[in-house]
Design a protein around this motif. Structure first.
Motif, PDB file in Angstrom:
ATOM      1  N   LYS A 144      31.219  42.953  26.854  1.00  0.00           N
ATOM      2  CA  LYS A 144      30.244  42.513  25.849  1.00  0.00           C
ATOM      3  C   LYS A 144      28.813  42.873  26.211  1.00  0.00           C
ATOM      4  CE  LYS A 144      29.543  37.849  27.614  1.00  0.00           C
ATOM      5  NZ  LYS A 144      29.575  36.437  27.282  1.00  0.00           N
ATOM      6  N   GLU A 145      28.550  43.181  27.486  1.00  0.00           N
ATOM      7  CA  GLU A 145      27.204  43.546  27.915  1.00  0.00           C
ATOM      8  C   GLU A 145      26.851  44.987  27.564  1.00  0.00           C
ATOM      9  OE1 GLU A 145      25.145  41.296  28.948  1.00  0.00           O
ATOM     10  OE2 GLU A 145      26.655  39.730  29.137  1.00  0.00           O
ATOM     11  N   ILE A 146      27.869  45.831  27.323  1.00  0.00           N
ATOM     12  CA  ILE A 146      27.591  47.251  27.069  1.00  0.00           C
ATOM     13  C   ILE A 146      28.227  47.782  25.788  1.00  0.00           C
ATOM     14  CG2 ILE A 146      27.286  47.731  29.532  1.00  0.00           C
ATOM     15  CD1 ILE A 146      30.062  49.177  29.390  1.00  0.00           C
ATOM     16  N   PHE A 202      32.882  50.010  20.538  1.00  0.00           N
ATOM     17  CA  PHE A 202      31.739  50.903  20.350  1.00  0.00           C
ATOM     18  C   PHE A 202      30.734  50.698  21.477  1.00  0.00           C
ATOM     19  CE2 PHE A 202      33.495  49.727  16.273  1.00  0.00           C
ATOM     20  CZ  PHE A 202      33.571  50.929  15.579  1.00  0.00           C
ATOM     21  N   ALA A 203      30.380  51.773  22.167  1.00  0.00           N
ATOM     22  CA  ALA A 203      29.363  51.696  23.213  1.00  0.00           C
ATOM     23  C   ALA A 203      28.016  51.361  22.582  1.00  0.00           C
ATOM     24  CB  ALA A 203      29.279  53.015  23.967  1.00  0.00           C
ATOM     25  N   HIS A 236      25.215  52.135  23.889  1.00  0.00           N
ATOM     26  CA  HIS A 236      24.326  53.255  24.218  1.00  0.00           C
ATOM     27  C   HIS A 236      25.194  54.431  24.629  1.00  0.00           C
ATOM     28  CE1 HIS A 236      21.419  55.677  26.466  1.00  0.00           C
ATOM     29  NE2 HIS A 236      20.484  55.055  25.753  1.00  0.00           N
ATOM     30  N   LYS A 237      24.752  55.639  24.334  1.00  0.00           N
ATOM     31  CA  LYS A 237      25.552  56.833  24.633  1.00  0.00           C
ATOM     32  C   LYS A 237      25.898  56.952  26.115  1.00  0.00           C
ATOM     33  CE  LYS A 237      21.652  59.907  25.114  1.00  0.00           C
ATOM     34  NZ  LYS A 237      21.119  61.212  24.913  1.00  0.00           N
ATOM     35  N   ASP A 238      25.066  56.415  27.003  1.00  0.00           N
ATOM     36  CA  ASP A 238      25.351  56.483  28.436  1.00  0.00           C
ATOM     37  C   ASP A 238      26.535  55.612  28.844  1.00  0.00           C
ATOM     38  OD1 ASP A 238      23.233  58.236  28.751  1.00  0.00           O
ATOM     39  OD2 ASP A 238      21.837  56.686  29.453  1.00  0.00           O
ATOM     40  N   TYR A 239      26.870  54.635  28.029  1.00  0.00           N
ATOM     41  CA  TYR A 239      27.981  53.737  28.340  1.00  0.00           C
ATOM     42  C   TYR A 239      29.339  54.319  27.939  1.00  0.00           C
ATOM     43  CZ  TYR A 239      24.285  50.207  28.815  1.00  0.00           C
ATOM     44  OH  TYR A 239      23.169  49.504  29.177  1.00  0.00           O
ATOM     45  N   TYR A 240      29.338  55.216  26.991  1.00  0.00           N
ATOM     46  CA  TYR A 240      30.611  55.748  26.488  1.00  0.00           C
ATOM     47  C   TYR A 240      31.492  56.362  27.582  1.00  0.00           C
ATOM     48  CZ  TYR A 240      34.015  58.368  23.767  1.00  0.00           C
ATOM     49  OH  TYR A 240      35.192  58.883  23.272  1.00  0.00           O
ATOM     50  N   LEU A 289      36.802  58.654  20.180  1.00  0.00           N
ATOM     51  CA  LEU A 289      35.943  59.052  19.069  1.00  0.00           C
ATOM     52  C   LEU A 289      34.542  59.346  19.622  1.00  0.00           C
ATOM     53  CD1 LEU A 289      37.330  56.121  17.066  1.00  0.00           C
ATOM     54  CD2 LEU A 289      37.647  58.493  16.366  1.00  0.00           C
ATOM     55  N   PRO A 290      34.388  60.474  20.314  1.00  0.00           N
ATOM     56  CA  PRO A 290      33.111  60.755  20.982  1.00  0.00           C
ATOM     57  C   PRO A 290      31.933  60.913  20.025  1.00  0.00           C
ATOM     58  CG  PRO A 290      34.563  62.667  21.085  1.00  0.00           C
ATOM     59  CD  PRO A 290      35.368  61.532  20.515  1.00  0.00           C
ATOM     60  N   ASN A 291      32.195  61.323  18.802  1.00  0.00           N
ATOM     61  CA  ASN A 291      31.097  61.504  17.847  1.00  0.00           C
ATOM     62  C   ASN A 291      30.404  60.190  17.489  1.00  0.00           C
ATOM     63  OD1 ASN A 291      33.552  60.881  16.567  1.00  0.00           O
ATOM     64  ND2 ASN A 291      32.788  61.598  14.599  1.00  0.00           N
TER      65      ASN A 291
END
Length: 111
Positions: free
Chosen positions: A7-9, A26-27, A29-33, A62-64
């Motif tokens: 839940k933090e990211i 869903f991440a 932020h993109k850095d969390y994905y 689902l990287p997009n």
């Protein structure tokens, strides 16, 4: 590395159809994905939902949109109208998965 609750990211949505649950993560932020992809494996999801999901779990990347989608079979004790569970709906799986622990680099400054 620090361990944090998912839940933090990330955030999650889930739903059900019959005896199958769909959970999207869903991440935030993109850095969390990449952390989600690396650590939220089918094996770890199977262990996390042991006793609740009795069937197969499939994971879709689902990287997009920086998300993962999990489809969990035999997850609702037969489904809404035939289950004896107190909570027989898939929407609660989204809340449950937010307790999953993720390791994040200390540089991410996550709680």
């Amino acid at each position: 590395m620090a361990k944090v609750k998912l839940k933090e990211i990330a955030h999650a949505r889930s739903g059900d159809k019959g005896n199958t649950v769909n959970i999207a993560v869903f991440a935030n932020h993109k850095d969390y994905y990449p952390l989600l992809v690396e650590q939220m494996t089918v094996a770890r999801m199977t262990a996390f939902f042991k006793g609740l999901v009795l069937g197969e779990i499939n994971r879709y990347e689902l990287p997009n949109i920086e998300a993962l989608n999990f489809v969990c079979y035999e997850a609702l004790d037969g489904g809404g109208s035939s289950s004896m569970r107190i909570d027989h709906l898939g929407k609660c799986f989204g809340s449950n998965i937010l307790r999953f622990e993720i390791e994040v680099p200390d540089s991410f400054n996550v709680k």
